[in-house]
Design a protein around this motif. Structure first.
Motif, mmCIF file in Angstrom:
data_model
loop_
_atom_site.group_PDB
_atom_site.id
_atom_site.type_symbol
_atom_site.label_atom_id
_atom_site.label_comp_id
_atom_site.label_asym_id
_atom_site.label_seq_id
_atom_site.Cartn_x
_atom_site.Cartn_y
_atom_site.Cartn_z
ATOM 1 N N ASN A 33 0.817 -1.208 0.000
ATOM 2 C CA ASN A 33 0.000 0.000 0.000
ATOM 3 C C ASN A 33 0.851 1.258 0.000
ATOM 4 O OD1 ASN A 33 -2.490 -1.284 -0.034
ATOM 5 N ND2 ASN A 33 -2.423 -1.645 2.161
ATOM 6 N N ASP A 34 2.090 1.153 0.463
ATOM 7 C CA ASP A 34 3.020 2.271 0.461
ATOM 8 C C ASP A 34 3.911 2.258 -0.771
ATOM 9 O OD1 ASP A 34 2.081 3.178 2.944
ATOM 10 O OD2 ASP A 34 3.350 1.752 4.001
ATOM 11 N N MET A 35 3.596 1.387 -1.733
ATOM 12 C CA MET A 35 4.321 1.292 -2.991
ATOM 13 C C MET A 35 5.814 1.036 -2.793
ATOM 14 S SD MET A 35 2.191 1.455 -5.422
ATOM 15 C CE MET A 35 0.704 0.863 -4.593
ATOM 16 N N ILE A 36 6.110 0.082 -1.939
ATOM 17 C CA ILE A 36 7.498 -0.307 -1.705
ATOM 18 C C ILE A 36 7.793 -1.577 -2.498
ATOM 19 C CG2 ILE A 36 9.146 -1.061 0.049
ATOM 20 C CD1 ILE A 36 7.628 0.643 2.055
ATOM 21 N N ASN A 37 8.940 -1.617 -3.129
ATOM 22 C CA ASN A 37 9.352 -2.753 -3.941
ATOM 23 C C ASN A 37 9.338 -4.057 -3.137
ATOM 24 O OD1 ASN A 37 12.117 -4.388 -4.715
ATOM 25 N ND2 ASN A 37 10.894 -3.814 -6.476
ATOM 26 N N GLN A 38 8.923 -5.142 -3.790
ATOM 27 C CA GLN A 38 8.739 -6.437 -3.122
ATOM 28 C C GLN A 38 9.760 -7.496 -3.528
ATOM 29 O OE1 GLN A 38 5.669 -6.915 -0.865
ATOM 30 N NE2 GLN A 38 6.442 -4.820 -0.934
ATOM 31 N N LYS A 39 10.853 -7.095 -4.121
ATOM 32 C CA LYS A 39 11.791 -8.078 -4.668
ATOM 33 C C LYS A 39 12.337 -9.026 -3.598
ATOM 34 C CE LYS A 39 15.777 -8.499 -7.737
ATOM 35 N NZ LYS A 39 16.806 -7.784 -8.538
ATOM 36 N N HIS A 40 12.397 -8.574 -2.356
ATOM 37 C CA HIS A 40 12.952 -9.409 -1.286
ATOM 38 C C HIS A 40 12.111 -10.663 -1.047
ATOM 39 C CE1 HIS A 40 9.917 -6.875 0.630
ATOM 40 N NE2 HIS A 40 9.843 -7.761 1.602
ATOM 41 N N VAL B 83 5.849 -6.226 -9.222
ATOM 42 C CA VAL B 83 6.204 -5.593 -7.952
ATOM 43 C C VAL B 83 7.633 -5.870 -7.510
ATOM 44 C CG1 VAL B 83 3.825 -5.522 -7.146
ATOM 45 C CG2 VAL B 83 5.227 -7.531 -6.634
ATOM 46 N N TYR B 84 8.325 -6.775 -8.202
ATOM 47 C CA TYR B 84 9.737 -7.030 -7.903
ATOM 48 C C TYR B 84 10.646 -6.074 -8.674
ATOM 49 C CZ TYR B 84 8.390 -9.932 -11.871
ATOM 50 O OH TYR B 84 7.824 -10.391 -13.029
ATOM 51 N N ASN B 85 10.065 -5.213 -9.495
ATOM 52 C CA ASN B 85 10.848 -4.237 -10.254
ATOM 53 C C ASN B 85 10.829 -2.870 -9.589
ATOM 54 O OD1 ASN B 85 9.593 -6.032 -12.909
ATOM 55 N ND2 ASN B 85 11.800 -5.682 -12.756
ATOM 56 N N THR B 86 11.726 -2.007 -10.054
ATOM 57 C CA THR B 86 11.785 -0.620 -9.606
ATOM 58 C C THR B 86 11.809 0.295 -10.827
ATOM 59 O OG1 THR B 86 14.201 -0.551 -9.625
ATOM 60 C CG2 THR B 86 13.132 -1.274 -7.570
ATOM 61 N N GLU B 87 11.643 1.575 -10.595
ATOM 62 C CA GLU B 87 11.754 2.533 -11.692
ATOM 63 C C GLU B 87 13.150 2.495 -12.295
ATOM 64 O OE1 GLU B 87 11.537 7.344 -12.182
ATOM 65 O OE2 GLU B 87 9.933 6.392 -11.005
ATOM 66 N N ALA B 88 14.148 2.211 -11.456
ATOM 67 C CA ALA B 88 15.527 2.127 -11.954
ATOM 68 C C ALA B 88 15.679 1.024 -13.004
ATOM 69 C CB ALA B 88 16.483 1.888 -10.789
ATOM 70 N N GLN C 131 3.431 3.575 -11.517
ATOM 71 C CA GLN C 131 4.376 4.512 -10.911
ATOM 72 C C GLN C 131 5.804 4.293 -11.399
ATOM 73 O OE1 GLN C 131 4.190 4.973 -6.700
ATOM 74 N NE2 GLN C 131 2.007 5.459 -6.661
ATOM 75 N N ILE C 132 6.199 3.017 -11.558
ATOM 76 C CA ILE C 132 7.590 2.755 -11.926
ATOM 77 C C ILE C 132 7.837 2.856 -13.427
ATOM 78 C CG2 ILE C 132 7.959 1.300 -9.891
ATOM 79 C CD1 ILE C 132 7.959 -1.132 -11.805
ATOM 80 N N THR C 133 6.763 2.897 -14.234
ATOM 81 C CA THR C 133 6.951 2.950 -15.693
ATOM 82 C C THR C 133 6.652 4.308 -16.307
ATOM 83 O OG1 THR C 133 4.676 2.156 -16.060
ATOM 84 C CG2 THR C 133 6.428 0.490 -15.962
ATOM 85 N N GLN C 134 5.914 5.151 -15.620
ATOM 86 C CA GLN C 134 5.380 6.364 -16.233
ATOM 87 C C GLN C 134 6.471 7.275 -16.811
ATOM 88 O OE1 GLN C 134 2.625 8.455 -13.665
ATOM 89 N NE2 GLN C 134 1.387 9.035 -15.424
ATOM 90 N N LYS C 135 7.427 7.648 -16.005
ATOM 91 C CA LYS C 135 8.469 8.567 -16.481
ATOM 92 C C LYS C 135 9.409 7.916 -17.493
ATOM 93 C CE LYS C 135 8.328 11.592 -12.427
ATOM 94 N NZ LYS C 135 9.058 12.095 -11.241
ATOM 95 N N PRO C 136 9.863 6.674 -17.263
ATOM 96 C CA PRO C 136 10.688 6.026 -18.294
ATOM 97 C C PRO C 136 9.955 5.882 -19.631
ATOM 98 C CG PRO C 136 10.955 4.896 -16.206
ATOM 99 C CD PRO C 136 9.848 5.886 -16.015
ATOM 100 N N LEU C 137 8.648 5.628 -19.601
ATOM 101 C CA LEU C 137 7.903 5.520 -20.858
ATOM 102 C C LEU C 137 7.854 6.860 -21.577
ATOM 103 C CD1 LEU C 137 4.893 3.175 -19.973
ATOM 104 C CD2 LEU C 137 6.900 2.649 -21.372
#
Length: 404
Positions: free
Chosen positions: A14-21, A385-390, A321-327
């Motif tokens: 809910n806080d939009m934190i990456n879940q890769k762990h 959710v395992y990805n980031t904007e980076a 959120q993680i794709t908007q600016k890179p797109l």
């Protein structure tokens, strides 16, 4: 440690934190290919290992309940995910091809089938959904009516949807359509298509493989006749297991196979030679043989539980959120993709700038340990959710270098 992970499951996205762990993804890899194979949760791997050891080391503990209760839990979870009012309308299948075979096996039961002329499909459909109906089409004297993909990118999704709706007529036996196109990421208006199908007495069968688990799907709102999903993509489950919803049309239908598990009173092992002709209710006749999979079912139960804890709307929002600016950067460099109104945020069919070869660019990404899919006419980028904007910016950087 396990208790801490479970707490994170319920609250953290809910806080939009990456879940890769929470995933077992190899370190150092930028994995943007969830539409091909969803990686596995660490907890799902534990559940699968437990299931393997159950059969390998403790087969004497397997009892009649072991064959039914895990499956029922999975059916209830899938029913929650798709807002299905009756979990018994959920069948456990081996693959999308199995679910489509169920549909093909029952098409002859459609009222007024002798007056029908065609099955509607879309251009560049996934092969499973084409091959499944070739034999039955010949038997019922039906043809395929393929709805062409618009040549233009501008308003492509809107035009394609309009073409489908305009093609549905009283001669239509069935419309087979995905929720999201597996290459282009185009989203189809299932509610409108379903409504039109009901007006003309046609079935609507949905391949939900590329949306269910990452995008909202409401059976009560859409009213499809069948929804068929592979388990190994956005449901984050293992290979060779899937789930399907079968509506009222299929209640008294013909199954693909005659598994003893699908008959009434089959949980009473001491009475199995009192052969039962009646099937278990609703879609339970369509469960694949040996669906009580001691390894795969617990893994899928775990991943479905996790997805429900996250919430598919949260997953979509995170991907946005993680794709908007890179797109935006990719578009400014000459790339193109479907407009936001007609696509999801988890599966992006991207056309590269003129002069950039899809295969060559995919290889460049791979040499940088960035994994996507080359689908010939487009590259497919599918984050979760395992990805980031980076991760998305890493792809942008490789394209910048390619353009010189």
């Amino acid at each position: 440690m396990k208790k801490q992970v479970l707490i994170f499951r319920c609250t953290i996205l809910n806080d939009m934190i990456n879940q890769k762990h929470l995933f077992a993804l190899e370190e150092g890899i930028t994995y943007l290919n969830g539409a091909a194979y969803g990686p596995m949760l660490r907890t799902s791997i534990e559940k699968g290992t437990e299931g393997m050891l159950l059969k390998a080391e403790r087969p004497f503990t397997i009892n009649p309940h072991s064959h039914f209760e895990p499956a029922e839990r999975v059916q209830h979870l899938f029913a929650r995910l798709l807002n299905i009012d009756n979990p018994q309308r959920v069948a456990i299948i081996t693959a999308v091809s199995y679910g489509m075979a169920v549909v093909a096996n029952n098409l002859h039961r459609l009222p007024n089938i002798e007056a029908k002329k065609h099955i509607i499909q879309i251009q560049d459909e996934f092969p499973n959904n084409v091959y499944a109906f070739e034999r039955v089409s010949k038997q019922l004297s039906l043809t395929y009516h393929t709805i062409a993909r618009p040549d233009v990118l501008e308003n492509r999704g809107q035009i394609w949807n309009e073409r489908i709706l305009n093609a549905i007529s009283h001669e239509t036996a069935m419309v087979v359509v995905p929720h999201v196109h597996w290459i282009y990421g185009v989203k189809f208006n299932l509610e409108a298509i379903s409504k039109r199908c009901k007006e003309v007495g046609a079935l609507m069968v949905v391949d939900g493989t590329q949306s269910v688990g990452a995008m909202d799907f409401d059976v009560q709102a859409i009213q499809p006749d069948a929804v068929i999903c592979a388990g190994y993509k956005w449901l984050l489950g293992p290979y060779s297991i899937g789930l399907a919803y079968f509506g009222a049309f299929f209640d008294e239908g013909v199954p693909v196979e005659e598994s003893w598990l699908n008959r009434m009173n089959s949980e009473n092992f001491s009475q199995l030679i009192k052969y039962e002709r009646a099937y278990r209710p609703f879609a339970q006749r369509y469960n694949a043989g040996e669906y009580s999979q001691f390894i795969n079912l617990p893994m899928l139960e775990d991943s479905l539980t996790q997805i429900l804890d996250w919430g598919v709307n949260n997953i979509q929002e995170y991907c946005k959120q993680i794709t908007q600016k890179p797109l935006e950067a990719l578009v400014s460099m000459g790339c193109s993709l479907e407009t936001e109104a007609y696509r999801g945020h988890h599966l992006l069919g991207i056309s590269l700038p003129q002069g950039v070869d899809n295969a060559g660019f995919t290889e460049q990404l791979l040499s940088n340990k960035i994994i996507i899919s080359n689908r010939g006419v487009a590259i497919r980028v599918s984050p979760n959710v395992y990805n980031t904007e980076a991760d998305m910016w890493a792809l942008v950087e490789v394209l910048e270098k390619s353009l010189g």
